[in-house]
Design an enzyme around this catalytic site. Structure first.
Site, PDB file in Angstrom:
ATOM      1  N   HIS A   1     -12.733   1.551  -0.893  1.00 52.80           N
ATOM      2  CA  HIS A   1     -13.129   1.405   0.512  1.00 52.80           C
ATOM      3  C   HIS A   1     -14.623   1.674   0.675  1.00 52.80           C
ATOM      4  O   HIS A   1     -15.044   2.260   1.671  1.00 52.80           O
ATOM      5  CB  HIS A   1     -12.301   2.331   1.411  1.00 52.80           C
ATOM      6  CG  HIS A   1     -11.818   1.662   2.662  1.00 52.80           C
ATOM      7  ND1 HIS A   1     -12.498   1.729   3.846  1.00 52.80           N
ATOM      8  CD2 HIS A   1     -10.728   0.909   2.904  1.00 52.80           C
ATOM      9  CE1 HIS A   1     -11.840   1.046   4.776  1.00 52.80           C
ATOM     10  NE2 HIS A   1     -10.770   0.532   4.227  1.00 52.80           N
TER      11      HIS A   1
ATOM     12  N   HIS B   1       0.849  -1.195   0.000  1.00 56.88           N
ATOM     13  CA  HIS B   1       0.000   0.000   0.000  1.00 56.88           C
ATOM     14  C   HIS B   1       0.887   1.249   0.000  1.00 56.88           C
ATOM     15  O   HIS B   1       1.700   1.431   0.899  1.00 56.88           O
ATOM     16  CB  HIS B   1      -0.872  -0.037   1.254  1.00 56.88           C
ATOM     17  CG  HIS B   1      -1.725   1.179   1.470  1.00 56.88           C
ATOM     18  ND1 HIS B   1      -3.068   1.194   1.173  1.00 56.88           N
ATOM     19  CD2 HIS B   1      -1.427   2.418   1.950  1.00 56.88           C
ATOM     20  CE1 HIS B   1      -3.564   2.396   1.476  1.00 56.88           C
ATOM     21  NE2 HIS B   1      -2.588   3.153   1.948  1.00 56.88           N
TER      22      HIS B   1
ATOM     23  N   GLU C   1      -2.474  -9.374  -0.379  1.00 55.12           N
ATOM     24  CA  GLU C   1      -2.221  -8.079   0.273  1.00 55.12           C
ATOM     25  C   GLU C   1      -1.183  -8.286   1.380  1.00 55.12           C
ATOM     26  O   GLU C   1      -1.259  -9.259   2.123  1.00 55.12           O
ATOM     27  CB  GLU C   1      -3.515  -7.528   0.871  1.00 55.12           C
ATOM     28  CG  GLU C   1      -3.329  -6.191   1.564  1.00 55.12           C
ATOM     29  CD  GLU C   1      -4.614  -5.625   2.162  1.00 55.12           C
ATOM     30  OE1 GLU C   1      -5.605  -6.378   2.277  1.00 55.12           O
ATOM     31  OE2 GLU C   1      -4.629  -4.431   2.496  1.00 55.12           O
TER      32      GLU C   1
ATOM     33  N   ASP D   1      -8.079   1.044  -3.824  1.00 52.20           N
ATOM     34  CA  ASP D   1      -9.155   0.643  -2.915  1.00 52.20           C
ATOM     35  C   ASP D   1     -10.135   1.802  -2.755  1.00 52.20           C
ATOM     36  O   ASP D   1      -9.767   2.860  -2.231  1.00 52.20           O
ATOM     37  CB  ASP D   1      -8.542   0.281  -1.547  1.00 52.20           C
ATOM     38  CG  ASP D   1      -9.556  -0.323  -0.585  1.00 52.20           C
ATOM     39  OD1 ASP D   1     -10.743  -0.412  -0.965  1.00 52.20           O
ATOM     40  OD2 ASP D   1      -9.154  -0.707   0.528  1.00 52.20           O
TER      41      ASP D   1
ATOM     42  N   HIS E   1      -7.629 -10.761   2.272  1.00 54.03           N
ATOM     43  CA  HIS E   1      -7.359  -9.513   2.991  1.00 54.03           C
ATOM     44  C   HIS E   1      -6.138  -9.688   3.906  1.00 54.03           C
ATOM     45  O   HIS E   1      -6.092 -10.649   4.678  1.00 54.03           O
ATOM     46  CB  HIS E   1      -8.599  -9.176   3.829  1.00 54.03           C
ATOM     47  CG  HIS E   1      -8.637  -7.789   4.367  1.00 54.03           C
ATOM     48  ND1 HIS E   1      -9.150  -7.497   5.609  1.00 54.03           N
ATOM     49  CD2 HIS E   1      -8.265  -6.607   3.827  1.00 54.03           C
ATOM     50  CE1 HIS E   1      -9.097  -6.189   5.806  1.00 54.03           C
ATOM     51  NE2 HIS E   1      -8.568  -5.614   4.749  1.00 54.03           N
TER      52      HIS E   1
ATOM     53  N   GLU F   1     -10.644  -2.231  -5.827  1.00 51.24           N
ATOM     54  CA  GLU F   1     -11.087  -2.958  -4.633  1.00 51.24           C
ATOM     55  C   GLU F   1     -12.282  -2.257  -3.981  1.00 51.24           C
ATOM     56  O   GLU F   1     -12.293  -1.033  -3.860  1.00 51.24           O
ATOM     57  CB  GLU F   1      -9.885  -2.983  -3.689  1.00 51.24           C
ATOM     58  CG  GLU F   1     -10.088  -3.579  -2.351  1.00 51.24           C
ATOM     59  CD  GLU F   1      -8.755  -3.590  -1.583  1.00 51.24           C
ATOM     60  OE1 GLU F   1      -7.669  -3.618  -2.209  1.00 51.24           O
ATOM     61  OE2 GLU F   1      -8.801  -3.554  -0.350  1.00 51.24           O
TER      62      GLU F   1
ATOM     63  N   GLU G   1     -13.762  -7.992   1.629  1.00 57.79           N
ATOM     64  CA  GLU G   1     -13.122  -7.993   2.944  1.00 57.79           C
ATOM     65  C   GLU G   1     -14.122  -7.837   4.079  1.00 57.79           C
ATOM     66  O   GLU G   1     -13.833  -8.186   5.214  1.00 57.79           O
ATOM     67  CB  GLU G   1     -12.017  -6.941   3.022  1.00 57.79           C
ATOM     68  CG  GLU G   1     -12.490  -5.509   3.090  1.00 57.79           C
ATOM     69  CD  GLU G   1     -11.311  -4.527   3.084  1.00 57.79           C
ATOM     70  OE1 GLU G   1     -10.504  -4.601   2.149  1.00 57.79           O
ATOM     71  OE2 GLU G   1     -11.223  -3.711   3.999  1.00 57.79           O
TER      72      GLU G   1
ATOM     73  N   ASP H   1      -4.503  -5.509  10.899  1.00 58.35           N
ATOM     74  CA  ASP H   1      -5.339  -6.129  11.921  1.00 58.35           C
ATOM     75  C   ASP H   1      -5.632  -7.593  11.589  1.00 58.35           C
ATOM     76  O   ASP H   1      -6.754  -8.070  11.698  1.00 58.35           O
ATOM     77  CB  ASP H   1      -6.617  -5.329  12.218  1.00 58.35           C
ATOM     78  CG  ASP H   1      -7.368  -4.890  10.985  1.00 58.35           C
ATOM     79  OD1 ASP H   1      -6.804  -4.990   9.883  1.00 58.35           O
ATOM     80  OD2 ASP H   1      -8.512  -4.441  11.110  1.00 58.35           O
TER      81      ASP H   1
ATOM     82  N   TYR I   1      -7.026   6.631   2.549  1.00 56.60           N
ATOM     83  CA  TYR I   1      -7.940   6.226   1.480  1.00 56.60           C
ATOM     84  C   TYR I   1      -8.489   7.425   0.721  1.00 56.60           C
ATOM     85  O   TYR I   1      -9.420   7.316  -0.073  1.00 56.60           O
ATOM     86  CB  TYR I   1      -9.057   5.349   2.044  1.00 56.60           C
ATOM     87  CG  TYR I   1      -8.508   4.023   2.485  1.00 56.60           C
ATOM     88  CD1 TYR I   1      -8.187   3.045   1.553  1.00 56.60           C
ATOM     89  CD2 TYR I   1      -8.235   3.779   3.813  1.00 56.60           C
ATOM     90  CE1 TYR I   1      -7.620   1.851   1.943  1.00 56.60           C
ATOM     91  CE2 TYR I   1      -7.672   2.576   4.219  1.00 56.60           C
ATOM     92  CZ  TYR I   1      -7.371   1.613   3.282  1.00 56.60           C
ATOM     93  OH  TYR I   1      -6.799   0.433   3.659  1.00 56.60           O
TER      94      TYR I   1
END
Ligand code: MG
Length: 403
Positions: free
Chosen positions: A209, A128, A336, A207, A309, A233, A259, A313, A159
């Site tokens: 998002h 990223h 990713e 992305d 994903h 994405e 995701e 986290d 993002y």
């Protein structure tokens, strides 16, 4: 072969990288030294998952045959009656992965071996890159290229959509403000710039998002077609699934989704209608390695590839589960990669993390997942149950929206 019975189930909480609460399940057995580890990380509501593990999974699983991985998964998934939600799926995932770990260790084999061996030796990953302006973005893209990465997700400032010129009312409510129109205008310019600087050789991803209305997402897909993305994405939120055929027909842009998915009904139509090109579920959110393998096999029939994903986290055990899936899945697409294994605090807590060489992730040959946790070190980095600020997302007029 001795019977391997479950004697204890517990959750280990740790946050070596502040802001990412990681939950690892440990299942102990009646065989000395034989235990399993799995990832149950739902960072934003981690205490709810811990309760599901230590109250409900524990009483369900103690005394069961730890090597009956499939039956244990079915029992965990079916026994609550209500199912397919994020909290229980994460608790189930942690236990499911721990059972695979025990099975691998009991046979002295890495899990990729149990799953029929590798179909590739290493796993291409994407990184990223974001920046507050073109100069900062260029610097980060170049740094990844210099390190051997070939796939890069390009964003403006996280993002995107952060602008100094928000037209907001007085006394704005607390939150992270996002201007969808500014974001929409900026992204095509971003890719025009990146292609002009870095040429055609690099693979580019982006992305959304799920931050646009469906019709705005359609506009954006059309604008991005000339820049030949590897994939776009989360162009839509899971709640707007009926828009996928329109988005698919709007432009020849590969689409990735998933995701936030928890329930098979969310992905089945996208796959069987070939509305997406990449499935990118968060493995612990769908219940673990067992359902992920079934999903990958389903996708293969429709030429949909996997892109699990892989953010900050997910624990290193979860990242390694992704890598074992990638190594054994013919219809793998891309992985990713957040690079957490390079952080010294993560190295202190977790041993045996997947390694990166030449822009690719490599598993080790240790039995099971091949990743261990130092619980004393884990306790040095306590979790924090407070609300992450970036998820309190608002439109310029103050409306609370999906992050
Ligand atoms: Mg995403």
């Amino acid at each position: 072969m001795p019977e391997i019975r479950v004697t204890d189930v517990r959750a280990i909480e740790t946050a070596p990288m502040k802001g990412s609460n990681l939950i690892v399940v440990r299942i102990d057995t009646n065989q000395p030294g034989l235990f399993g580890l799995g990832c149950a990380t739902f960072t934003q509501r981690h205490k709810a998952v811990v309760t599901a593990i230590e109250v409900y999974m524990k009483q369900l699983l103690i005394g069961r045959d730890a090597t009956n991985v499939q039956d244990n998964f079915q029992v965990m998934m079916n026994s609550s009656y209500w199912r397919n939600g994020p909290v229980l799926n994460n608790a189930i995932s942690g236990c499911d992965m721990a059972f695979w770990d025990i099975l691998g260790k009991s046979l002295n084999a890495p899990i990729w071996k149990l799953w029929g061996g590798k179909v590739r030796d290493a796993v291409p990953v994407y990184r990223h890159a974001d920046g507050k302006d073109f100069a900062q973005l260029d610097e980060r893209v170049q740094s990844y290229l210099d390190q051997g990465y070939q796939y890069i997700r390009c964003q403006f400032g996280g993002y995107g959509g952060k602008t100094r010129y928000l037209n907001s009312p007085e006394n704005t409510r607390p939150g992270t403000y996002f201007d969808a129109l500014s974001y929409m205008r900026g992204v095509p310019k971003l890719f025009e710039h990146v292609r002009s600087v870095f040429g055609e050789e690099v693979e580019l991803l982006h992305d959304v998002h799920e931050r646009l209305t469906p019709v705005d997402a359609m506009w954006l897909v059309k604008q991005l077609e000339p820049y030949r993305l590897f994939f776009l994405e989360d162009a839509l939120s899971p709640e707007q699934g009926h828009w996928w055929p329109k988005l698919r027909d709007a432009a020849a842009v590969p689409l990735a989704m998933g995701e936030l998915f928890n329930n098979p009904m969310e992905w089945i139509p996208l796959i069987q209608n070939r509305w997406i090109d990449y499935i990118r579920c968060h493995i612990s959110q769908i219940g673990g390695a067992t359902p992920a393998r079934a999903l990958a096999a389903q996708c293969a029939l429709f030429d949909v590839r996997t892109a699990w994903h892989g953010p900050g986290d997910v624990s290193p055990i979860g990242h390694m589960a992704n890598v074992h899936l990638d190594l054994t899945t013919p219809n793998f697409g891309i992985q990713e990669w957040c690079g957490m294994e390079q952080d010294p605090r993560v190295q202190e807590v977790f041993q045996g993390c997947a390694a990166i060489r030449g822009g690719m992730a490599w598993a080790n040959d240790n039995p099971g997942w091949g990743v261990d946790i130092d619980e004393k070190a884990a306790a040095k980095y306590p979790c924090d149950a407070s609300q992450p600020a970036w998820l309190l997302s608002r439109l310029p007029d103050g409306t609370s929206v999906k992050a």
